[in-house]
Scaffold this active site. Structure first.
Site, PDB file in Angstrom:
ATOM      1  N   TYR A 142       0.861  -1.193   0.000  1.00  0.00           N
ATOM      2  CA  TYR A 142       0.000   0.000   0.000  1.00  0.00           C
ATOM      3  C   TYR A 142       0.890   1.232   0.000  1.00  0.00           C
ATOM      4  O   TYR A 142       1.858   1.301   0.754  1.00  0.00           O
ATOM      5  CB  TYR A 142      -0.895  -0.002   1.249  1.00  0.00           C
ATOM      6  CG  TYR A 142      -1.777   1.221   1.383  1.00  0.00           C
ATOM      7  CD1 TYR A 142      -2.808   1.472   0.478  1.00  0.00           C
ATOM      8  CD2 TYR A 142      -1.592   2.134   2.424  1.00  0.00           C
ATOM      9  CE1 TYR A 142      -3.631   2.588   0.608  1.00  0.00           C
ATOM     10  CE2 TYR A 142      -2.410   3.253   2.562  1.00  0.00           C
ATOM     11  CZ  TYR A 142      -3.430   3.474   1.656  1.00  0.00           C
ATOM     12  OH  TYR A 142      -4.237   4.578   1.787  1.00  0.00           O
ATOM     13  N   ASP A 237       9.308   2.878  -0.183  1.00  0.00           N
ATOM     14  CA  ASP A 237       8.276   3.532   0.618  1.00  0.00           C
ATOM     15  C   ASP A 237       8.495   3.105   2.066  1.00  0.00           C
ATOM     16  O   ASP A 237       8.129   2.003   2.474  1.00  0.00           O
ATOM     17  CB  ASP A 237       6.882   3.118   0.119  1.00  0.00           C
ATOM     18  CG  ASP A 237       5.772   3.809   0.906  1.00  0.00           C
ATOM     19  OD1 ASP A 237       6.078   4.452   1.936  1.00  0.00           O
ATOM     20  OD2 ASP A 237       4.599   3.696   0.495  1.00  0.00           O
ATOM     21  N   LYS A 265       4.556   8.973   9.188  1.00  0.00           N
ATOM     22  CA  LYS A 265       4.417   8.384  10.526  1.00  0.00           C
ATOM     23  C   LYS A 265       5.483   8.861  11.523  1.00  0.00           C
ATOM     24  O   LYS A 265       5.362   9.965  12.050  1.00  0.00           O
ATOM     25  CB  LYS A 265       4.363   6.865  10.416  1.00  0.00           C
ATOM     26  CG  LYS A 265       3.215   6.452   9.438  1.00  0.00           C
ATOM     27  CD  LYS A 265       2.669   5.088   9.658  1.00  0.00           C
ATOM     28  CE  LYS A 265       1.716   4.688   8.558  1.00  0.00           C
ATOM     29  NZ  LYS A 265       0.361   4.474   8.954  1.00  0.00           N
TER      30      LYS A 265
HETATM   31  N1  PMP Z   1       2.802   4.202   2.424  1.00  0.00           N
HETATM   32  C1  PMP Z   1       2.763   3.262   3.368  1.00  0.00           C
HETATM   33  C2  PMP Z   1       3.781   2.165   3.348  1.00  0.00           C
HETATM   34  C3  PMP Z   1       1.794   3.306   4.369  1.00  0.00           C
HETATM   35  O1  PMP Z   1       1.753   2.349   5.293  1.00  0.00           O
HETATM   36  C4  PMP Z   1       0.860   4.366   4.366  1.00  0.00           C
HETATM   37  C5  PMP Z   1      -0.229   4.472   5.416  1.00  0.00           C
HETATM   38  N2  PMP Z   1      -0.404   3.441   6.250  1.00  0.00           N
HETATM   39  C6  PMP Z   1       0.946   5.327   3.367  1.00  0.00           C
HETATM   40  C7  PMP Z   1       1.938   5.221   2.411  1.00  0.00           C
HETATM   41  C8  PMP Z   1      -0.008   6.469   3.322  1.00  0.00           C
HETATM   42  O2  PMP Z   1       0.222   7.326   4.411  1.00  0.00           O
HETATM   43  P1  PMP Z   1      -0.923   8.282   4.957  1.00  0.00           P
HETATM   44  O3  PMP Z   1      -1.966   7.420   5.551  1.00  0.00           O
HETATM   45  O4  PMP Z   1      -0.199   9.154   5.949  1.00  0.00           O
HETATM   46  O5  PMP Z   1      -1.409   9.069   3.791  1.00  0.00           O
END
Ligand code: PMP
Length: 425
Positions: A142, A237, A265
């Site tokens: 994701y 990512d 995060k």
């Molecule tokens: N990339 C990864 C690996 C994630 O785990 C997440 C959210 N869990 C995101 C992108 C998107 O981040 P956000 O929810 O802060 O938009």
């Protein structure tokens, strides 16, 4: 009176599904979500006044625990000096210097307000820098909810992107190819055949959004070698893994340096922050230096920067990652043993302070295709059993749990004992 239910009923009237982000709605496990009013350390408290031991940790940012005094103080101090300037501020420079010193291969960083924004912008940058449109992602990973990455996984060698959400034109996702994790051969074939059309391959080097699909270092190394050969940018990512599994994230853990990296995060310490970073020559394509446009009213927000900096500094000072590894090892020896010894299929998967209770037969999967249907029902029962004991884990069988520096061995003992009691056979 059940204030929690009353408030959530009101939420259902004014917020779609009662929530501002879908997984909070408890759809996968049933029941009414906790409406929280405060949190401290490893504990969250709902509006009925009931406390819970928390392993969700707001889905990853709170590596020091809830309302850490240094973070709260840093935010309060920053707020007293103004909540946003729309102009450069000192803390954004300090945060940039901190992240760049910690992570291999990056010279410059741009801050945004969420992980989604970070990844969306990194993709635009990769396309702008290479002059190519194609993107490769892996099923089960994701990367936030931007259009071109919200693509359903397909089977077979490589699939052309089919949007996994309505509201996304197929023309937007057509340049997105989806491969299976851990399939080096398919990756090599695709890059060798179509590399000239591909701007970037993006991966969660520690995929943590479909269970915890830990990768073999060899696979990640192949990915690095083949993207270099094809002149394709590799994007890690690290929104979850960055500053979480090591100071230098998965790049340090696996000793593999990507071309671009995205953060979120932990670097915001619980305030809305995302960021993407890379070598100066790639980042030079970004406006105002280059032609790739990207901007944000609240980017580099002084409160968010102060919160992130306080978090990263505390982690350094406490050598947070070795403490978390010790706690994680303790989780292995307690919860891990209990799951492994259980009569029903269950296993603990862990990397540092990130863990997943896999409730399926056999070795933990390394790709989304290895996930067996059927675990979700048993997880549902476990989830509610734990909640009754006053323990919060993620309201989905395929979301990971997070340890923080606020967790104690005693907390882990409590979790392990409750799982032992409530794990359905
Ligand atoms: N990339 C990864 C690996 C994630 O785990 C997440 C959210 N869990 C995101 C992108 C998107 O981040 P956000 O929810 O802060 O938009």
């Amino acid at each position: 009176m059940n204030q929690n239910q009353t408030l959530f009923d009101r939420a259902l009237a004014v917020l779609p599904g009662g929530v501002n982000s879908p997984v909070r709605a408890f759809r996968a496990v049933g029941g009414t979500p906790l409406v929280l009013k405060e949190a401290k350390g490893a504990t969250v408290c709902d509006v009925n006044g009931r406390s819970y031991l928390d392993f969700v940790g707001s889905w990853g940012p709170l590596i020091l625990g809830h309302a850490h005094p240094e973070v709260v103080e840093a935010i309060a101090k920053a707020a007293a000096c103004g909540t946003t300037y729309g102009a450069p501020c000192e803390d954004e420079i300090l945060l940039a210097e901190h992240v760049i010193a910690a992570y291999p291969g990056i010279d410059q960083i741009r801050c945004v307000s969420s992980g989604t924004e970070a990844v969306m912008s990194a993709i635009r940058l990769a396309r702008g820098a290479t002059g190519r449109d194609g993107i490769v992602k892996f099923s089960g990973c994701y990367h936030g909810h931007s259009d071109s990455l919200l693509v359903k996984a397909g089977s077979g060698l490589a699939t052309f992107g089919v949007p996994s959400s309505s509201g996304i034109p197929e023309s937007t996702t057509r340049p997105t190819r989806v491969l299976e994790l851990d399939d080096s051969e398919a990756l090599c074939q695709l890059l060798r055949k179509e590399g000239d059309d591909i701007a970037a391959v993006i991966i969660e080097p520690m995929p943590a959004n479909n269970g915890l699909l830990l990768q073999r270092k060899e696979f990640l190394q192949t990915l690095r070698d083949e993207t270099l050969k094809a002149g394709v940018l590799l994007i890690f990512d690290e929104v979850i893994s960055g500053f979480r599994i090591a100071r230098g994230g998965a790049a340090q853990r696996y000793n593999i340096t990507p071309d671009l990296v995205t953060f979120g995060k932990v670097i915001g310490g619980g305030l809305p922050v995302g960021a993407f970073a890379g070598p100066a020559e790639v980042m030079a394509h970004l406006a105002p230096l280059g032609s790739v446009y990207q901007a944000g009213t609240l980017s580099g927000n002084p409160l968010a920067m102060a919160s992130g900096l306080a978090t990263l500094r505390a982690l350094d000072r406490e050598d947070g990652w070795s403490q978390l590894e010790e706690l994680g090892a303790y989780l292995d020896s307690t919860l891990g043993q209990i799951l492994a010894a259980s009569a029903s299929p269950a296993r603990l998967v862990r990397e540092g302070s990130v863990f997943w209770m896999s409730l399926q037969e056999g070795q933990p999967p390394r790709s989304a295709e290895g996930i067996q249907a059927g675990a979700a029902e048993r997880y549902k029962a476990l989830f509610h059993g734990l909640l009754e004991e006053g323990i919060c884990v993620a309201p989905s069988a395929y979301e990971v749990g997070f340890l923080s520096l606020a967790h104690s061995r005693n907390d882990i003992d409590r979790l392990a004992a409750a799982v032992e009691q409530h794990l359905p056979s």
